[in-house]
Design an enzyme around this catalytic site. Structure first.
Site, mmCIF file in Angstrom:
data_model
loop_
_atom_site.group_PDB
_atom_site.id
_atom_site.type_symbol
_atom_site.label_atom_id
_atom_site.label_comp_id
_atom_site.label_asym_id
_atom_site.label_seq_id
_atom_site.Cartn_x
_atom_site.Cartn_y
_atom_site.Cartn_z
ATOM 1 N N LYS A 80 -21.302 -24.131 26.676
ATOM 2 C CA LYS A 80 -22.008 -23.058 26.784
ATOM 3 C C LYS A 80 -23.299 -23.421 27.635
ATOM 4 C CE LYS A 80 -21.779 -21.661 21.771
ATOM 5 N NZ LYS A 80 -21.296 -20.219 21.731
ATOM 6 N N ASP B 156 -22.939 -36.219 22.597
ATOM 7 C CA ASP B 156 -22.325 -36.751 21.395
ATOM 8 C C ASP B 156 -22.994 -35.928 20.362
ATOM 9 O OD1 ASP B 156 -25.061 -37.178 21.370
ATOM 10 O OD2 ASP B 156 -24.938 -39.322 20.806
ATOM 11 N N HIS B 157 -23.256 -34.705 20.432
ATOM 12 C CA HIS B 157 -23.693 -33.721 19.301
ATOM 13 C C HIS B 157 -22.226 -33.381 18.388
ATOM 14 C CE1 HIS B 157 -24.708 -30.145 17.148
ATOM 15 N NE2 HIS B 157 -26.128 -30.414 17.460
ATOM 16 N N SER C 36 -26.666 -21.883 21.912
ATOM 17 C CA SER C 36 -26.903 -22.803 20.858
ATOM 18 C C SER C 36 -27.702 -23.810 21.258
ATOM 19 C CB SER C 36 -25.669 -23.257 20.344
ATOM 20 O OG SER C 36 -25.640 -23.976 19.267
HETATM 21 P P1 NAP Z 1 -19.666 -15.001 15.581
HETATM 22 O O1 NAP Z 1 -19.643 -14.332 14.268
HETATM 23 O O2 NAP Z 1 -18.789 -16.409 15.567
HETATM 24 O O3 NAP Z 1 -19.096 -13.954 16.785
HETATM 25 C C1 NAP Z 1 -18.329 -14.445 17.869
HETATM 26 C C2 NAP Z 1 -18.005 -13.161 18.509
HETATM 27 O O4 NAP Z 1 -17.298 -13.495 19.628
HETATM 28 C C3 NAP Z 1 -17.057 -12.306 17.664
HETATM 29 O O5 NAP Z 1 -17.412 -10.992 17.702
HETATM 30 C C4 NAP Z 1 -15.546 -12.401 18.208
HETATM 31 O O6 NAP Z 1 -14.909 -11.254 18.423
HETATM 32 C C5 NAP Z 1 -15.992 -12.607 19.883
HETATM 33 N N1 NAP Z 1 -15.171 -12.829 20.628
HETATM 34 C C6 NAP Z 1 -14.333 -14.324 20.761
HETATM 35 N N2 NAP Z 1 -13.580 -14.260 21.634
HETATM 36 C C7 NAP Z 1 -13.330 -13.138 22.369
HETATM 37 C C8 NAP Z 1 -12.951 -12.454 23.317
HETATM 38 N N3 NAP Z 1 -11.887 -13.276 23.812
HETATM 39 N N4 NAP Z 1 -12.741 -11.336 23.867
HETATM 40 C C9 NAP Z 1 -14.128 -10.542 23.112
HETATM 41 N N5 NAP Z 1 -14.777 -11.007 21.981
HETATM 42 C C10 NAP Z 1 -14.431 -12.299 21.960
HETATM 43 O O7 NAP Z 1 -21.033 -15.525 16.491
HETATM 44 P P2 NAP Z 1 -22.200 -15.788 15.450
HETATM 45 O O8 NAP Z 1 -21.652 -16.933 14.286
HETATM 46 O O9 NAP Z 1 -23.211 -14.860 14.999
HETATM 47 O O10 NAP Z 1 -22.974 -16.623 16.670
HETATM 48 C C11 NAP Z 1 -23.623 -15.944 17.567
HETATM 49 C C12 NAP Z 1 -23.986 -17.112 18.783
HETATM 50 O O11 NAP Z 1 -24.621 -18.157 18.359
HETATM 51 C C13 NAP Z 1 -22.852 -17.854 19.149
HETATM 52 O O12 NAP Z 1 -22.551 -18.029 20.511
HETATM 53 C C14 NAP Z 1 -22.780 -19.237 18.468
HETATM 54 O O13 NAP Z 1 -22.088 -20.095 19.145
HETATM 55 C C15 NAP Z 1 -24.170 -19.249 18.659
HETATM 56 N N6 NAP Z 1 -24.632 -20.244 17.300
HETATM 57 C C16 NAP Z 1 -24.128 -20.468 16.213
HETATM 58 C C17 NAP Z 1 -24.662 -21.414 15.109
HETATM 59 C C18 NAP Z 1 -24.085 -21.585 13.895
HETATM 60 O O14 NAP Z 1 -24.798 -22.136 13.088
HETATM 61 N N7 NAP Z 1 -23.037 -21.287 13.754
HETATM 62 C C19 NAP Z 1 -25.943 -22.016 15.556
HETATM 63 C C20 NAP Z 1 -26.351 -21.874 16.813
HETATM 64 C C21 NAP Z 1 -25.946 -21.068 17.813
HETATM 65 P P3 NAP Z 1 -14.058 -10.909 16.924
HETATM 66 O O15 NAP Z 1 -15.255 -10.124 16.145
HETATM 67 O O16 NAP Z 1 -12.852 -10.047 17.164
HETATM 68 O O17 NAP Z 1 -13.755 -12.331 16.194
#
Ligand code: NAP
Length: 258
Positions: free
Chosen positions: A154, A139-140, A132
């Protein structure tokens, strides 16, 4: 004809991870894809069957061993997910917390380090890690969610990958959108400069489908090797925007190191 590249996708039942699995499966002559997830039910619900999935938990590294056996590439798409606590009260910021035992230090740092070590032990040649933007900003606002310092953890994991000696591609996405991919111009940067100063003040966001396509292209394109970059997109209707189709040219704009 060369044998398909064997790829494991973790977080494969997550929103971006599932898109990556789908895209890789669409190219069976190029990729042989496995998913790693916690829940067979969720995998079956999302994909119709849990075939070609391995089940485990990144907090238990031994559960990664079989999944990574004879794999050439690993795509890391796991993440801790902050959960809203109760209904938000008018005029108050909602409260967030992480599930017990699943704070960012455990999932986004230790869990990613475990994946990188397991991949190294299995002889994996290339790791694509989706992270990300915002990791240079202590401070984000995301860092204060659940007091988890998620972006800080991360970024530490990204550094661990870079130092591991395995070929890496680190993709630090802006805010993720559930919108169609392949319809925007993608922009790459470094050190959160796009976040601090987006061109023409555009939103610092990108569709999950475009992030998934960048992952697929990074597996194929040598110019993506040993690079780390921030990724956002221009809005579809931005004046003069040209939909990104030349990924080699996109990756050539990126640089090695954190
Ligand atoms: P997401 O839908 O939140 O998926 C996270 C995945 O991690 C899920 O499949 C979850 O499993 C798995 N997980 C968590 N703990 C685990 C564990 N202990 N063992 C195995 N698997 C585990 O992801 P996303 O929203 O598509 O985001 C993808 C990436 O981009 C992430 O790194 C996120 O932080 C980053 N990101 C997000 C944003 C945003 O706007 N949300 C912005 C920038 C970057 P389950 O399916 O079983 O829950």
């Amino acid at each position: 004809m060369a044998a398909p590249l064997s790829v494991l996708v973790t977080g494969a039942t997550g929103r971006t991870g599932a898109l990556v699995v789908e895209k890789l499966r669409q190219r069976p002559q190029t990729f042989s894809v496995r998913g790693f997830a916690r829940s067979p039910e969720k995998a079956a619900q999302r994909f119709g069957s849990p075939d070609s999935f391995f089940f485990g938990d990144i907090r238990q590294p031994e559960t990664l061993t079989a999944a990574l056996s004879a794999c050439q590439a690993l795509v890391i798409l796991t993440s801790a997910v902050p959960q809203m606590q109760g209904a938000p009260q008018p005029g108050q910021r909602p409260n967030f917390a992480f599930a017990p035992g699943e704070p960012p230090e455990v999932i986004d740092y230790q869990g990613q380090v475990s994946q990188i070590k397991a991949a190294q032990a299995a002889g994996v040649e290339h790791i694509v890690l989706v992270g990300s933007m915002g990791g240079t900003q202590a401070d984000h606002p995301l860092n204060s969610l659940g007091d988890g310092k998620i972006l800080i953890w991360k970024r530490k994991a990204e550094q661990f990958l870079i130092d591991s000696g395995i070929d890496y591609t680190v993709i630090r996405a802006g805010g993720l959108l559930d919108q169609p991919g392949g319809q925007r111009e993608l922009l790459v940067g470094k050190d959160d400069t796009l976040l601090a100063n987006p061109p023409d003040g555009i939103p610092t966001s990108v569709p999950r489908a475009d992030v998934a396509e960048v992952v697929v292209q990074a597996l194929l394109e040598p110019a993506a090797r040993n690079k780390a970059f921030d990724l956002i997109s221009k809005p579809e209707d931005a004046p003069g925007a040209a939909v990104t189709s030349d990924f080699k040219a996109l990756f050539e704009q990126t640089t090695p190191g954190l």
